[in-house]
Each structure stands twice: as C-alpha cells, then as structure tokens.
Design a protein around this motif. Structure first.
Motif, short mmCIF file in Angstrom:
data_model
loop_
_atom_site.label_atom_id
_atom_site.label_comp_id
_atom_site.label_asym_id
_atom_site.label_seq_id
_atom_site.Cartn_x
_atom_site.Cartn_y
_atom_site.Cartn_z
N LYS A 80 8.71 2.17 9.33
CA LYS A 80 7.87 2.50 10.53
C LYS A 80 6.78 3.41 10.15
CE LYS A 80 10.29 0.21 13.72
NZ LYS A 80 9.68 -0.68 14.69
N GLN A 81 6.80 4.19 9.00
CA GLN A 81 5.66 4.99 8.48
C GLN A 81 4.75 4.06 7.80
OE1 GLN A 81 8.56 4.13 6.62
NE2 GLN A 81 8.28 4.37 4.67
N CYS A 82 4.82 2.96 7.59
CA CYS A 82 3.68 1.81 6.98
C CYS A 82 3.23 1.18 7.97
CB CYS A 82 4.62 0.89 6.05
SG CYS A 82 5.21 1.39 4.45
N SER A 83 1.59 1.27 7.84
CA SER A 83 0.75 0.44 8.80
C SER A 83 0.66 -0.97 8.23
CB SER A 83 -0.68 0.99 8.91
OG SER A 83 -1.19 1.29 7.70
N LEU A 84 1.01 -1.16 6.71
CA LEU A 84 0.67 -2.42 5.90
C LEU A 84 1.85 -2.63 4.85
CD1 LEU A 84 -2.87 -3.42 4.60
CD2 LEU A 84 -1.01 -3.30 3.13
N CYS A 85 1.83 -4.12 4.64
CA CYS A 85 2.94 -4.32 3.40
C CYS A 85 2.29 -5.29 2.63
CB CYS A 85 4.32 -4.58 3.94
SG CYS A 85 4.53 -5.97 4.69
N PHE A 86 2.50 -5.32 1.38
CA PHE A 86 2.05 -6.21 0.44
C PHE A 86 2.72 -6.74 -0.66
CE2 PHE A 86 0.99 -2.25 -1.29
CZ PHE A 86 1.04 -2.49 -2.82
N HIS A 87 2.42 -7.66 -1.45
CA HIS A 87 2.97 -8.00 -2.46
C HIS A 87 2.23 -8.38 -3.71
CE1 HIS A 87 2.40 -12.22 -0.98
NE2 HIS A 87 2.67 -11.85 0.19
N ASN A 88 2.88 -9.09 -4.83
CA ASN A 88 2.12 -9.43 -5.81
C ASN A 88 1.53 -10.74 -5.56
OD1 ASN A 88 0.72 -9.40 -8.29
ND2 ASN A 88 2.56 -8.60 -9.51
N GLU A 118 -8.20 3.70 -6.37
CA GLU A 118 -8.38 4.07 -8.00
C GLU A 118 -8.25 2.59 -8.64
OE1 GLU A 118 -5.17 6.77 -8.50
OE2 GLU A 118 -6.38 8.60 -8.36
N LYS A 119 -7.57 1.52 -7.99
CA LYS A 119 -7.32 0.30 -8.81
C LYS A 119 -7.02 -0.79 -7.62
CE LYS A 119 -4.16 -1.74 -12.19
NZ LYS A 119 -2.99 -1.39 -12.95
N TRP A 120 -7.57 -1.93 -7.79
CA TRP A 120 -7.40 -2.90 -7.22
C TRP A 120 -5.99 -3.23 -7.24
CZ3 TRP A 120 -10.51 -8.30 -7.33
CH2 TRP A 120 -10.37 -8.67 -6.10
N LEU A 121 -5.23 -2.95 -6.01
CA LEU A 121 -3.59 -3.27 -6.01
C LEU A 121 -3.17 -4.24 -4.93
CD1 LEU A 121 -2.52 0.51 -5.95
CD2 LEU A 121 -2.42 -1.18 -7.98
N ILE A 122 -4.04 -4.50 -4.05
CA ILE A 122 -3.59 -5.34 -2.83
C ILE A 122 -4.45 -6.60 -2.79
CG2 ILE A 122 -3.16 -5.41 -0.26
CD1 ILE A 122 -3.07 -2.45 -0.45
N PRO A 123 -3.76 -7.94 -3.04
CA PRO A 123 -4.34 -9.08 -2.84
C PRO A 123 -4.25 -9.31 -1.53
CG PRO A 123 -2.25 -9.27 -4.42
CD PRO A 123 -2.31 -7.91 -3.65
N SER A 124 -5.69 -9.80 -0.97
CA SER A 124 -6.02 -10.15 0.43
C SER A 124 -4.88 -10.85 0.88
CB SER A 124 -7.43 -10.77 0.46
OG SER A 124 -8.30 -10.05 -0.13
N ALA A 125 -4.44 -12.02 0.35
CA ALA A 125 -3.56 -12.76 0.96
C ALA A 125 -2.08 -12.38 1.18
CB ALA A 125 -3.60 -14.32 0.16
N SER A 126 -1.94 -11.24 0.32
CA SER A 126 -0.68 -10.65 0.58
C SER A 126 -0.48 -9.72 1.80
CB SER A 126 -0.44 -9.96 -0.85
OG SER A 126 -0.99 -8.48 -0.74
N MET A 127 -1.65 -9.26 2.41
CA MET A 127 -1.54 -8.43 3.30
C MET A 127 -0.91 -8.94 4.92
SD MET A 127 -5.25 -6.75 2.89
CE MET A 127 -5.59 -6.45 4.66
N MET A 128 -0.09 -7.88 5.23
CA MET A 128 0.58 -7.95 6.68
C MET A 128 0.34 -6.63 7.22
SD MET A 128 3.91 -9.24 8.57
CE MET A 128 3.60 -10.97 8.50
#
Length: 277
Positions: A80-88, A118-128
């Motif tokens: 619940k502390q997360c507003s977003l999750c992602f993956h590779n 600092e670094k591009w970590l989150i692919p757009s299509a991985s975001m929820m």
C-alpha cells in the motif's frame, strides 16, 4: 483505447475486438476524429480513466505476459506504500533486429523520485499505478512534456514510492519513426525539453533542483554542439545563459560550461576554415 486518428489499421483491429470479444462491454473506445498529439491524447485517456489502477501501453510497445496485469494488481494491493509498480522489458530494435534488456540488473525492490532522475529505470509499458488522477488535475507542464512518462512518475511519487516486480513482461520497440531514433535528436526537442525542465523545477519547489539543473545545462551544451558552424551569435548567447543560469550553477557546473565554451571555439575555428578554403 484512444485511437489518435492515425492513418493505419488501428480502428479496424479495435472494432473487430469490440465485435468479437466476450467482455467487450467493459471496453471504452474513443476514435479521435483528428490527431490530438501524443501528450494531449495521453491526458485525454488519463482523464477518462475511472478504474482503481491504470496500466500504460502506448505506441509500438506491447505486453508479453498474460498474467502481467494480475501480478501488478496483486503487488499494489499488498504494498500500500506504493503508488506505482513496474518491471523490466526487452528493447527490440526493428531496424537492426537486435534485442537487449532495458535494465541489466535492478539493485533494489523499491525506488524514489530521485532514483528515476538519476537513471532511466522504468519502461513506459511496464507501469501500473494507483489512479490518484481522479482527484488531481495534471499540472500544465504535462501537456507539453517531452518525457511524459518521467513527468507522470514524479507526480505519482507524491503519493508513494515505486515497487519493482523483478520480471520481464513487455517489449519496448524501436523502429525508424520512434521518438528514440528521431525526435530526441532534433533541435526543437532540446529547446522544448529545457522549457519543460524549468516548469517542473518550479512545480516541485526545489525538491529535485540538482537533477533539473544538470539536465538543463546538458541540453544547452547539446544545442551548441548541434549548431556546429551555424548561428555563432546564438551559440554565444546560449553560453551566457549557461553562465547566468543561476549564481550557484557557475561553480557547480563549471566543467560543463567550460566544455561548452571549447565546443563553441571549435565551431568558430571550423567556420573560419570553411570560409578560407
């Protein structure tokens, strides 16, 4: 779905889905009569979204795991502390027919706004992400953002951190018309990106100044490099902007400013050689 009036077969494909899919009644489809543009269309979709969660998939990207959405919903319910999750993701270049991982190896499970700057970590299509936008109007800079996913992520970080599901569940596809190959190298992009960074700096009230300032200085330097032997007076004015950007920036970014000055002098010398040959 929001089909941004592209001259392709998108509408035919979606109409076929609406006609044959057993759960077509839950699909909202908007076929725009004129092209809105990437960011206005994104805002349109976000404002029309009424679900608890929003998953992004745009342009040429595609998902590769049938359970991706369920895994992400389960993750957000548990964390619940997360507003977003992602993956590779896999980066696939259609021109060279080569593939590579978006990130070779992630270093931790939870990330902050500072981490993604600092670094591009989150692919757009991985975001929820949790649909906090039902209650919040998107800031002005989002409509003209050159990096809409980064702008959205920083807004979402105001509501919680970002969690990683350490799996590869989508493909980031690059082709001849992709922004990665075309837009990012254009001069108008660099100017627009500077304008966006300045607006974001104001909006976030000093929270990420170090990162915004570095990016602005880098874009100024890239513009001087781009001009080469043309518009030398304009290059000189950009150098002045770099030196008067902020008093504190002169000391902090003296290496970048000095490098830009050397590029400018090199451009002048090249221009002089060109005139004498």
């Amino acid at each position: 779905f929001s089909n941004d009036s592209y001259n392709d077969k998108t509408d035919v494909i979606i109409q076929n889905i609406l006609k044959n899919h057993p759960r077509a009644h839950i699909i909202k489809y908007f076929n725009q009569h004129k092209n809105l543009g990437m960011m206005p269309n994104s805002i349109f979709v976000l404002e029309k979204s009424q679900g608890v969660y929003i998953a992004a998939c745009e342009g040429d990207d595609f998902w590769t795991d049938k359970l991706k959405l369920q895994k992400q919903v389960d993750f957000l319910k548990k964390n619940k502390q997360c507003s977003l999750c992602f993956h590779n993701a896999t980066i696939y270049d259609e021109v060279t027919n080569q593939s590579k991982m978006f990130v070779q190896e992630y270093q931790k499970k939870f990330y902050t706004g500072t981490d993604i700057l600092e670094k591009w970590l989150i692919p757009s299509a991985s975001m929820m992400f949790v649909n906090v936008l039902k209650e919040k109007k998107l800031p002005h800079f989002f409509a003209t953002a050159m990096h809409g996913d980064l702008a959205l992520q920083l807004i979402l970080f105001e509501y919680g951190n970002f969690g990683l599901i350490d799996e590869n569940m989508c493909t980031y596809r690059i082709n001849e018309s992709s922004a990665t190959r075309t837009l990012f190298y254009k001069l108008e992009y660099k100017y627009a990106h500077i304008a966006q960074l300045k607006e974001m700096k104001t909006y976030f009230k000093g929270k990420y100044n170090r990162y915004f300032d570095q990016s602005i200085i880098d874009q100024y330097r890239n513009i001087i490099r781009h001009y080469k032997t043309t518009y030398l007076i304009r290059q000189f004015l950009i150098l002045l902007k770099m030196m008067t950007f902020e008093i504190s920036a002169i000391k902090k970014y003296h290496k970048e400013i000095w490098e830009s000055f050397k590029i400018f002098i090199h451009n002048i010398l090249d221009r002089t050689k060109g005139r004498t040959t």
